[in-house]
Write a protein that holds these residues in place. Structure first.
Motif, PDB file in Angstrom:
ATOM      1  N   MET A  88      41.356  63.816 -63.172  1.00  0.00           N
ATOM      2  CA  MET A  88      40.818  62.486 -63.430  1.00  0.00           C
ATOM      3  C   MET A  88      39.431  62.557 -64.064  1.00  0.00           C
ATOM      4  O   MET A  88      39.092  61.727 -64.910  1.00  0.00           O
ATOM      5  N   ALA A  89      38.640  63.552 -63.674  1.00  0.00           N
ATOM      6  CA  ALA A  89      37.327  63.730 -64.301  1.00  0.00           C
ATOM      7  C   ALA A  89      37.483  64.039 -65.785  1.00  0.00           C
ATOM      8  O   ALA A  89      36.722  63.543 -66.625  1.00  0.00           O
ATOM      9  N   LEU A  90      38.486  64.848 -66.119  1.00  0.00           N
ATOM     10  CA  LEU A  90      38.746  65.173 -67.518  1.00  0.00           C
ATOM     11  C   LEU A  90      39.171  63.933 -68.301  1.00  0.00           C
ATOM     12  O   LEU A  90      38.681  63.688 -69.412  1.00  0.00           O
ATOM     13  N   LEU A  91      40.067  63.136 -67.731  1.00  0.00           N
ATOM     14  CA  LEU A  91      40.494  61.917 -68.412  1.00  0.00           C
ATOM     15  C   LEU A  91      39.324  60.959 -68.617  1.00  0.00           C
ATOM     16  O   LEU A  91      39.232  60.291 -69.657  1.00  0.00           O
ATOM     17  N   THR A  92      38.428  60.888 -67.643  1.00  0.00           N
ATOM     18  CA  THR A  92      37.274  60.004 -67.776  1.00  0.00           C
ATOM     19  C   THR A  92      36.331  60.494 -68.872  1.00  0.00           C
ATOM     20  O   THR A  92      35.777  59.694 -69.637  1.00  0.00           O
ATOM     21  N   ALA A  93      36.149  61.815 -68.967  1.00  0.00           N
ATOM     22  CA  ALA A  93      35.338  62.369 -70.051  1.00  0.00           C
ATOM     23  C   ALA A  93      35.976  62.074 -71.405  1.00  0.00           C
ATOM     24  O   ALA A  93      35.277  61.732 -72.374  1.00  0.00           O
ATOM     25  N   LEU A  94      37.295  62.188 -71.498  1.00  0.00           N
ATOM     26  CA  LEU A  94      37.993  61.868 -72.748  1.00  0.00           C
ATOM     27  C   LEU A  94      37.856  60.386 -73.090  1.00  0.00           C
ATOM     28  O   LEU A  94      37.770  60.023 -74.273  1.00  0.00           O
ATOM     29  N   LEU A  95      37.823  59.535 -72.080  1.00  0.00           N
ATOM     30  CA  LEU A  95      37.564  58.116 -72.321  1.00  0.00           C
ATOM     31  C   LEU A  95      36.180  57.917 -72.935  1.00  0.00           C
ATOM     32  O   LEU A  95      35.997  57.109 -73.848  1.00  0.00           O
ATOM     33  N   GLY A  96      35.192  58.674 -72.436  1.00  0.00           N
ATOM     34  CA  GLY A  96      33.853  58.602 -73.013  1.00  0.00           C
ATOM     35  C   GLY A  96      33.848  59.015 -74.477  1.00  0.00           C
ATOM     36  O   GLY A  96      33.143  58.419 -75.301  1.00  0.00           O
ATOM     37  N   ILE A  97      34.645  60.040 -74.835  1.00  0.00           N
ATOM     38  CA  ILE A  97      34.767  60.463 -76.228  1.00  0.00           C
ATOM     39  C   ILE A  97      35.337  59.329 -77.080  1.00  0.00           C
ATOM     40  O   ILE A  97      34.831  59.022 -78.165  1.00  0.00           O
ATOM     41  N   LEU A 145      35.356  56.085 -76.494  1.00  0.00           N
ATOM     42  CA  LEU A 145      34.398  54.983 -76.614  1.00  0.00           C
ATOM     43  C   LEU A 145      33.274  55.339 -77.579  1.00  0.00           C
ATOM     44  O   LEU A 145      32.838  54.495 -78.378  1.00  0.00           O
ATOM     45  N   GLY A 146      32.791  56.586 -77.531  1.00  0.00           N
ATOM     46  CA  GLY A 146      31.729  57.005 -78.426  1.00  0.00           C
ATOM     47  C   GLY A 146      32.166  56.976 -79.879  1.00  0.00           C
ATOM     48  O   GLY A 146      31.411  56.536 -80.759  1.00  0.00           O
ATOM     49  N   LEU A 147      33.384  57.432 -80.164  1.00  0.00           N
ATOM     50  CA  LEU A 147      33.904  57.393 -81.528  1.00  0.00           C
ATOM     51  C   LEU A 147      34.071  55.957 -82.008  1.00  0.00           C
ATOM     52  O   LEU A 147      33.823  55.643 -83.177  1.00  0.00           O
ATOM     53  N   PHE A 148      34.475  55.084 -81.107  1.00  0.00           N
ATOM     54  CA  PHE A 148      34.680  53.683 -81.484  1.00  0.00           C
ATOM     55  C   PHE A 148      33.362  52.978 -81.819  1.00  0.00           C
ATOM     56  O   PHE A 148      33.238  52.339 -82.866  1.00  0.00           O
ATOM     57  N   VAL A 149      32.358  53.111 -80.946  1.00  0.00           N
ATOM     58  CA  VAL A 149      31.120  52.352 -81.171  1.00  0.00           C
ATOM     59  C   VAL A 149      30.302  52.927 -82.313  1.00  0.00           C
ATOM     60  O   VAL A 149      29.448  52.226 -82.873  1.00  0.00           O
ATOM     61  N   SER A 150      30.541  54.185 -82.693  1.00  0.00           N
ATOM     62  CA  SER A 150      29.762  54.775 -83.782  1.00  0.00           C
ATOM     63  C   SER A 150      29.969  54.024 -85.089  1.00  0.00           C
ATOM     64  O   SER A 150      29.107  54.048 -85.973  1.00  0.00           O
ATOM     65  N   VAL A 166      46.466  53.639 -67.193  1.00  0.00           N
ATOM     66  CA  VAL A 166      45.510  52.684 -67.765  1.00  0.00           C
ATOM     67  C   VAL A 166      44.398  53.417 -68.520  1.00  0.00           C
ATOM     68  O   VAL A 166      44.051  53.050 -69.644  1.00  0.00           O
ATOM     69  N   VAL A 167      43.837  54.464 -67.901  1.00  0.00           N
ATOM     70  CA  VAL A 167      42.738  55.198 -68.548  1.00  0.00           C
ATOM     71  C   VAL A 167      43.218  55.873 -69.829  1.00  0.00           C
ATOM     72  O   VAL A 167      42.551  55.797 -70.874  1.00  0.00           O
ATOM     73  N   VAL A 168      44.392  56.514 -69.778  1.00  0.00           N
ATOM     74  CA  VAL A 168      44.929  57.171 -70.976  1.00  0.00           C
ATOM     75  C   VAL A 168      45.241  56.144 -72.055  1.00  0.00           C
ATOM     76  O   VAL A 168      44.916  56.341 -73.241  1.00  0.00           O
ATOM     77  N   GLY A 169      45.853  55.034 -71.660  1.00  0.00           N
ATOM     78  CA  GLY A 169      46.194  53.998 -72.628  1.00  0.00           C
ATOM     79  C   GLY A 169      44.968  53.422 -73.311  1.00  0.00           C
ATOM     80  O   GLY A 169      44.960  53.216 -74.538  1.00  0.00           O
ATOM     81  N   PHE A 180      41.237  52.997 -77.917  1.00  0.00           N
ATOM     82  CA  PHE A 180      39.913  53.074 -78.548  1.00  0.00           C
ATOM     83  C   PHE A 180      39.897  54.105 -79.677  1.00  0.00           C
ATOM     84  O   PHE A 180      39.199  53.919 -80.679  1.00  0.00           O
ATOM     85  N   LEU A 181      40.655  55.198 -79.535  1.00  0.00           N
ATOM     86  CA  LEU A 181      40.749  56.157 -80.631  1.00  0.00           C
ATOM     87  C   LEU A 181      41.417  55.526 -81.851  1.00  0.00           C
ATOM     88  O   LEU A 181      40.986  55.749 -82.996  1.00  0.00           O
ATOM     89  N   ALA A 182      42.460  54.749 -81.628  1.00  0.00           N
ATOM     90  CA  ALA A 182      43.120  54.070 -82.743  1.00  0.00           C
ATOM     91  C   ALA A 182      42.181  53.065 -83.401  1.00  0.00           C
ATOM     92  O   ALA A 182      42.118  52.970 -84.637  1.00  0.00           O
ATOM     93  N   LEU A 183      41.438  52.317 -82.596  1.00  0.00           N
ATOM     94  CA  LEU A 183      40.466  51.366 -83.151  1.00  0.00           C
ATOM     95  C   LEU A 183      39.363  52.089 -83.915  1.00  0.00           C
ATOM     96  O   LEU A 183      38.889  51.605 -84.948  1.00  0.00           O
ATOM     97  N   ALA A 184      38.955  53.269 -83.412  1.00  0.00           N
ATOM     98  CA  ALA A 184      37.932  54.050 -84.109  1.00  0.00           C
ATOM     99  C   ALA A 184      38.423  54.480 -85.478  1.00  0.00           C
ATOM    100  O   ALA A 184      37.670  54.457 -86.462  1.00  0.00           O
ATOM    101  N   ALA A 185      39.699  54.861 -85.578  1.00  0.00           N
ATOM    102  CA  ALA A 185      40.255  55.264 -86.870  1.00  0.00           C
ATOM    103  C   ALA A 185      40.326  54.082 -87.832  1.00  0.00           C
ATOM    104  O   ALA A 185      40.071  54.220 -89.033  1.00  0.00           O
ATOM    105  N   VAL A 186      40.629  52.903 -87.309  1.00  0.00           N
ATOM    106  CA  VAL A 186      40.740  51.717 -88.157  1.00  0.00           C
ATOM    107  C   VAL A 186      39.378  51.256 -88.651  1.00  0.00           C
ATOM    108  O   VAL A 186      39.222  50.854 -89.819  1.00  0.00           O
TER     109      VAL A 186
END
Length: 245
Positions: free
Chosen positions: A136-145, A147-152, A224-227, A232-238
């Motif tokens: 779960m810690a790994l999934l949460t870190a990936l969520l941070g990635i 979100l960071g790609l999206f807001v950039s 939910v976290v993976v989804g 957010f990764l898809a939104l970052a690409a768009v």
């Protein structure tokens, strides 16, 4: 998207990160320092450290990954590197998922070190499996990635990228159930917490802390976290722009 181009992007980012020792230190060792500091802050009340520390095993890596990823991606755009890369046969999805893979490799190391230090060196008392906590810690870190790609895409400078943290991350920390049970909050805050991904990460980690085996809600929280991370990764690409004016 192309698997080959995505992997090539990931290798390029990993090489760049390997030459930036300060960033590597930030990613790998700052969460360890913060966990250790928190352990001694709650030295007189170990149970409080157990309750808070389990959730922070994911939250600290999320914060560092969010900051590092958003700033690194923005720097690629402001220096014109991204524009030159996208003049080649490189799609937005190749770039975004290549970044996610590269920082995801660091997320594995970061989450593994943080969990090992928390459980075996700082005596974090778990009723459940430390492997579930690590997962779960790994999934949460990936969520941070993600979100960071999206807001950039919405920041024009590194300073603006940092400003997204109090706007996007801190509110999630406050209402995710870390400081008070979500069902005791004002109804508006409880409803807001139900749509924020960090709430599900903390809920899963709390379940691992307090119960043996796989908690009843664990698979739902993981989904939910993976989804949301994939969304957010898809939104970052768009929303990715070639460069910042």
């Amino acid at each position: 998207m192309s698997v080959g181009r995505t992997l090539a992007t990931a290798r390029r980012v990993l090489r760049q990160l390997g030459h930036d020792r300060r960033t590597v230190a930030l990613l790998l060792f700052v969460p360890l320092f913060l966990l250790t500091l928190l352990h001694y802050v709650f030295d007189a009340d170990p149970r409080l450290f157990d309750r808070v520390g389990a959730s922070l095993l994911g939250i600290f890596p999320l914060i560092t990954m969010f900051l590092t990823t958003s700033i690194a991606t923005l720097r690629e755009r402001t220096t014109g590197t991204l524009e030159r890369l996208m003049a080649m046969p490189l799609g937005k999805g190749d770039l975004i998922f290549g970044y996610a893979l590269a920082f995801g490799a660091f997320a594995v190391l970061q989450a593994g070190l943080a969990t090992a230090v928390g459980v075996w060196l700082l005596d974090l008392d778990l009723a459940g499996s430390p492997w579930l906590l690590l997962f779960m810690a790994l999934l949460t870190a990936l969520l941070g990635i993600a979100l960071g790609l999206f807001v950039s895409a919405f920041a024009a400078s590194e300073f603006q990228a940092v400003q997204f943290m109090p706007a996007l991350i801190v509110p999630q920390i406050l209402v995710c159930g870390l400081f008070a049970p979500r069902d005791t909050m004002q109804p508006a805050l409880e409803y807001a917490s139900n749509v924020l991904p960090m709430s599900y990460s903390v809920n899963a980690m709390t379940g691992v802390l307090n119960g043996t085996g796989v908690p009843d809600h664990f698979l739902r929280d993981v989904a939910v976290v993976v989804g949301m991370a994939l969304g957010f990764l898809a939104l970052a690409a768009v929303t990715l722009r070639r460069r910042t004016p």
